[in-house]
Motif scaffolding. Structure first.
Motif, PDB file in Angstrom:
ATOM      1  N   ALA A  53      65.036  56.785  27.909  1.00  0.00           N
ATOM      2  CA  ALA A  53      63.896  56.137  28.574  1.00  0.00           C
ATOM      3  C   ALA A  53      63.396  54.952  27.755  1.00  0.00           C
ATOM      4  CB  ALA A  53      62.776  57.153  28.787  1.00  0.00           C
ATOM      5  N   ILE A  54      63.310  55.128  26.442  1.00  0.00           N
ATOM      6  CA  ILE A  54      62.851  54.035  25.573  1.00  0.00           C
ATOM      7  C   ILE A  54      63.839  52.869  25.622  1.00  0.00           C
ATOM      8  CG2 ILE A  54      62.375  53.364  23.183  1.00  0.00           C
ATOM      9  CD1 ILE A  54      61.400  56.246  22.720  1.00  0.00           C
ATOM     10  N   GLY A  55      65.138  53.167  25.522  1.00  0.00           N
ATOM     11  CA  GLY A  55      66.143  52.109  25.568  1.00  0.00           C
ATOM     12  C   GLY A  55      66.138  51.369  26.891  1.00  0.00           C
ATOM     13  N   THR A  56      65.954  52.107  27.983  1.00  0.00           N
ATOM     14  CA  THR A  56      65.881  51.462  29.295  1.00  0.00           C
ATOM     15  C   THR A  56      64.661  50.555  29.378  1.00  0.00           C
ATOM     16  OG1 THR A  56      66.989  53.345  30.346  1.00  0.00           O
ATOM     17  CG2 THR A  56      65.708  51.888  31.768  1.00  0.00           C
ATOM     18  N   GLY A  57      63.521  51.029  28.872  1.00  0.00           N
ATOM     19  CA  GLY A  57      62.318  50.192  28.874  1.00  0.00           C
ATOM     20  C   GLY A  57      62.519  48.899  28.112  1.00  0.00           C
ATOM     21  N   ILE A  58      63.157  48.988  26.942  1.00  0.00           N
ATOM     22  CA  ILE A  58      63.399  47.790  26.128  1.00  0.00           C
ATOM     23  C   ILE A  58      64.309  46.815  26.866  1.00  0.00           C
ATOM     24  CG2 ILE A  58      64.508  46.975  24.008  1.00  0.00           C
ATOM     25  CD1 ILE A  58      63.513  49.560  22.674  1.00  0.00           C
ATOM     26  N   ASN A  59      65.266  47.342  27.635  1.00  0.00           N
ATOM     27  CA  ASN A  59      66.177  46.469  28.381  1.00  0.00           C
ATOM     28  C   ASN A  59      65.595  45.989  29.699  1.00  0.00           C
ATOM     29  OD1 ASN A  59      68.296  46.028  26.701  1.00  0.00           O
ATOM     30  ND2 ASN A  59      69.614  47.601  27.539  1.00  0.00           N
ATOM     31  N   LEU A  60      64.334  46.318  29.964  1.00  0.00           N
ATOM     32  CA  LEU A  60      63.615  45.745  31.096  1.00  0.00           C
ATOM     33  C   LEU A  60      62.680  44.644  30.613  1.00  0.00           C
ATOM     34  CD1 LEU A  60      62.909  49.064  32.981  1.00  0.00           C
ATOM     35  CD2 LEU A  60      64.280  47.172  33.861  1.00  0.00           C
ATOM     36  N   LYS A  61      61.919  44.947  29.554  1.00  0.00           N
ATOM     37  CA  LYS A  61      61.115  43.940  28.860  1.00  0.00           C
ATOM     38  C   LYS A  61      61.168  44.277  27.379  1.00  0.00           C
ATOM     39  CE  LYS A  61      57.842  42.560  32.488  1.00  0.00           C
ATOM     40  NZ  LYS A  61      56.397  42.463  32.865  1.00  0.00           N
ATOM     41  N   ILE A  62      61.351  43.275  26.566  1.00  0.00           N
ATOM     42  CA  ILE A  62      61.668  43.499  25.168  1.00  0.00           C
ATOM     43  C   ILE A  62      60.564  44.256  24.436  1.00  0.00           C
ATOM     44  CG2 ILE A  62      60.710  41.301  24.400  1.00  0.00           C
ATOM     45  CD1 ILE A  62      63.926  42.984  23.098  1.00  0.00           C
ATOM     46  N   HIS A  63      59.293  44.109  24.895  1.00  0.00           N
ATOM     47  CA  HIS A  63      58.186  44.782  24.209  1.00  0.00           C
ATOM     48  C   HIS A  63      57.890  46.158  24.776  1.00  0.00           C
ATOM     49  CE1 HIS A  63      56.155  42.823  27.678  1.00  0.00           C
ATOM     50  NE2 HIS A  63      55.471  43.940  27.690  1.00  0.00           N
ATOM     51  N   ALA A  64      58.663  46.612  25.770  1.00  0.00           N
ATOM     52  CA  ALA A  64      58.315  47.830  26.497  1.00  0.00           C
ATOM     53  C   ALA A  64      58.381  49.083  25.629  1.00  0.00           C
ATOM     54  CB  ALA A  64      59.226  47.991  27.716  1.00  0.00           C
ATOM     55  N   GLY A  65      59.085  49.035  24.503  1.00  0.00           N
ATOM     56  CA  GLY A  65      59.113  50.202  23.629  1.00  0.00           C
ATOM     57  C   GLY A  65      57.737  50.609  23.148  1.00  0.00           C
ATOM     58  N   LEU A  66      56.806  49.634  23.081  1.00  0.00           N
ATOM     59  CA  LEU A  66      55.457  49.946  22.616  1.00  0.00           C
ATOM     60  C   LEU A  66      54.712  50.858  23.591  1.00  0.00           C
ATOM     61  CD1 LEU A  66      54.363  46.399  21.345  1.00  0.00           C
ATOM     62  CD2 LEU A  66      55.001  48.378  19.958  1.00  0.00           C
ATOM     63  N   TYR A  67      55.076  50.821  24.868  1.00  0.00           N
ATOM     64  CA  TYR A  67      54.391  51.682  25.840  1.00  0.00           C
ATOM     65  C   TYR A  67      54.609  53.161  25.521  1.00  0.00           C
ATOM     66  CZ  TYR A  67      54.107  47.466  28.777  1.00  0.00           C
ATOM     67  OH  TYR A  67      53.844  46.213  29.265  1.00  0.00           O
ATOM     68  N   PHE A  68      55.706  53.480  24.837  1.00  0.00           N
ATOM     69  CA  PHE A  68      56.060  54.876  24.578  1.00  0.00           C
ATOM     70  C   PHE A  68      55.403  55.421  23.313  1.00  0.00           C
ATOM     71  CE2 PHE A  68      59.340  53.175  27.265  1.00  0.00           C
ATOM     72  CZ  PHE A  68      59.731  54.223  28.081  1.00  0.00           C
ATOM     73  N   LEU A  69      54.660  54.604  22.594  1.00  0.00           N
ATOM     74  CA  LEU A  69      54.118  55.016  21.298  1.00  0.00           C
ATOM     75  C   LEU A  69      53.335  56.327  21.366  1.00  0.00           C
ATOM     76  CD1 LEU A  69      53.892  54.253  18.335  1.00  0.00           C
ATOM     77  CD2 LEU A  69      51.898  52.856  18.891  1.00  0.00           C
ATOM     78  N   PRO A  70      52.384  56.513  22.305  1.00  0.00           N
ATOM     79  CA  PRO A  70      51.655  57.792  22.342  1.00  0.00           C
ATOM     80  C   PRO A  70      52.570  58.987  22.600  1.00  0.00           C
ATOM     81  CG  PRO A  70      50.503  56.128  23.630  1.00  0.00           C
ATOM     82  CD  PRO A  70      51.846  55.562  23.299  1.00  0.00           C
TER      83      PRO A  70
END
Length: 555
Positions: free
Chosen positions: A211-228
């Motif tokens: 899920a994290i890798g997919t988010g990053i490959n949608l928008k480069i900063h999307a990994g931050l959404y998974f922090l919590p």
């Protein structure tokens, strides 16, 4: 009615006003009700109606999603870009071009949105429907997974209400910023990652990493959404082996598109990202994002205050149990504020945070933070803040679902007519000419949104206006009309170029949606097409025909 319509538009544009839009009338209503015997107790018993309201919101949200799916209309300029580049991918053409390319169509989105959409376009045949279907399925799956997760954590009533609030929050956004764009797929990846973080399944670490890798490959900063949720996973028992699986899975998913597909160039993608690094922070976007963060935090603060007044011990214990989640949400807010405040961004970049905040609210509720009204002034004030936020969010969601669906249905006949006009042009000229979609002015920009109708029939993109705007804003060199014409002549010998230009407005007078903000406000928007391009076009082409909606120009 004009006041209500204007108020809704204001609330949509400025989410910081949500919790206070109806605070005064709701406060007065509460004040009168608590003067009646058991007024507060009566209101507390009405909480049972909130799941019904959530279900109604979900139903209207689903209706609007279906209307959008079957509508031929492209909402905004980004949807056509994704549709056409996805078809390029499906045909084996590059998603990202390099700086020397004669065509211009790069955007900052990661490759996954184009790959997924391209697969659907190839499987079902290219069309507005096949382009929109992945987004519609992503919305449905995200809502379902989110509902199932909330039901497991807090029961079906809270799940219905929480999912309804999420739907209303999505509907409050501009619909062109939600559907068939990376944001909705990021939301789906986020809710799947949320499930994995709380799950004890053996495959959960792999799912979280994917899920994290997919988010990053949608928008480069999307990994931050998974922090919590990374913090949640730690609390749920993830240790060295689990984290190795998370990191490995995320790395594989991030690298896969660039390794598996020869037409997905990492070099050209990184070049596009480097261009974006030259885009500065827009002060107005910064303030709007602060307002959105304030809006998201307001109901949690109000609900915690109401719960504290009724049972201070249980509330403090509940807050302590979620302290790491709360701290990580605050850190996430801080880390996302600047990258989401760049020129060209908007509050829709914080859309996934709505999911995070709702999860936090449900976890606090399950931990014993239960907001209840009493007859005091403080309770009335906090209750007015919480209830006004819910009324605004749910109310705007309900109204927006109707407004958006009515707009799409009302414009469907016009869109089909424009589609038919483009199809007739392609049938008459497409076999022996290169057909390129042009643009006129801002008022008629929507006619250029039908560009995918040409690309789906094998025509080249040429210059995508959004790509031109981003290149122009950062001062990157843009190829001119002669370069584009020469390159197309190599690939299409003996075929003249015919430009489709919307009939109304000056040719290629469209202005960029990027505008610098200075102390006294925004400077005038610069042109999307350069003066040299417009001069070359006027000097080298002649109008040869006119259709219902377009003028046709050729050399």
């Amino acid at each position: 009615m004009h006041f209500i319509a204007d108020l809704i538009r204001l609330l949509i544009a400025r989410p910081d006003y949500w919790p206070f839009a109806f605070m005064v009338p709701i406060f007065l209503a509460l004040w009168l009700l608590v003067r009646i015997n058991e007024g507060a107790d009566g209101l507390n018993r009405v909480q049972g109606a909130w799941p019904v309201i959530g279900l109604l919101t979900l139903a209207l949200f689903g209706w609007f999603c279906l209307v959008h799916l079957f509508s031929p209309i492209y909402l905004g300029p980004i949807q056509p870009q994704i549709a056409e580049v996805s078809w390029y991918f499906a045909q084996g053409l590059p998603i990202y071009h390099g700086p020397a390319n004669s065509e211009v169509y790069n955007m900052l989105y990661g490759p996954d949105i184009y790959i997924l959409t391209g697969w659907f376009e190839k499987l079902l045949g290219p069309s507005a429907f096949s382009f929109k279907l992945p987004g519609a399925l992503a919305v449905a799956m995200a809502m379902l997974v989110f509902f199932l997760h909330l039901r497991k954590r807090a029961g079906i009533k809270i799940a219905l209400f929480g999912t309804g609030v999420a739907a209303a929050f999505f509907l409050s956004m501009n619909p062109e910023e939600l559907f068939s764009r990376p944001d909705v797929l990021i939301v789906l990846a986020l809710v799947i990652g949320c499930w994995a973080a709380y799950s004890q399944s053996k495959i959960a670490p792999l799912v979280l990493g994917a899920a994290i890798g997919t988010g990053i490959n949608l928008k480069i900063h999307a990994g931050l959404y998974f922090l919590p949720f990374i913090g949640v996973a730690w609390q749920m028992g993830y240790r060295t082996r689990s984290w190795l699986l998370v990191v490995s899975s995320a790395a594989v998913m991030t690298a896969a598109p660039f390794l598996l597909f020869s037409n997905v160039s990492l070099v050209n993608y990184l070049w596009t990202l480097r261009l974006a690094s030259n885009v500065g922070i827009n002060p107005m976007n910064y303030f709007n994002n602060l307002e959105m963060i304030f809006c998201l935090a307001t109901p949690l603060v109000a609900a915690s205050l109401l719960a504290y007044r009724q049972n201070a011990h249980a509330t403090l214990n509940g807050l302590a149990a979620q302290k790491y989640f709360i701290l990580l949400v605050l850190a996430e807010f801080s880390l996302l504020l600047l990258p989401c405040s760049r020129y060209g961004c908007g509050i829709h970049h914080l859309l996934p945070l709505g999911i995070v905040v709702i999860v936090l609210a449900v976890e606090l509720y399950a931990a014993g933070v239960r907001p209840m009204l009493d007859n005091s002034f403080v309770s009335c004030a906090a209750g007015a803040v919480l209830l006004s936020w819910l009324v605004s969010c749910l109310g705007i969601g309900l109204v927006r679902s109707y407004q958006n669906a009515a707009y799409l249905q009302g414009r469907a006949a016009w869109a089909h007519s424009v589609e038919s006009d483009v199809d007739q042009i392609a049938a008459q000229y497409g076999s022996h000419h290169v057909l390129l979609m042009g643009a006129s002015d801002n008022d008629n920009y929507e006619y250029a949104y039908f560009r995918p109708q040409l690309i789906f029939k094998g025509q080249p993109i040429g210059f995508d206006p959004c790509g031109l705007m981003e290149r122009g804003f950062v001062g990157s060199a843009v190829p001119g009309l002669p370069e584009l014409t020469a390159a197309l002549a190599k690939n299409h010998p003996d075929e003249k170029i015919i430009w489709l230009v919307p009939k109304h407005g000056d040719q290629f007078s469209l202005t960029s949606y990027f505008a610098f903000y200075e102390r006294n406000g925004y400077l005038p928007n610069p042109p999307a097409y350069t003066d040299q391009f417009r001069a070359s076009f006027l000097a080298s082409t002649t109008k040869i025909a006119t259709t219902q909606y377009y003028d046709l120009y050729t050399e």
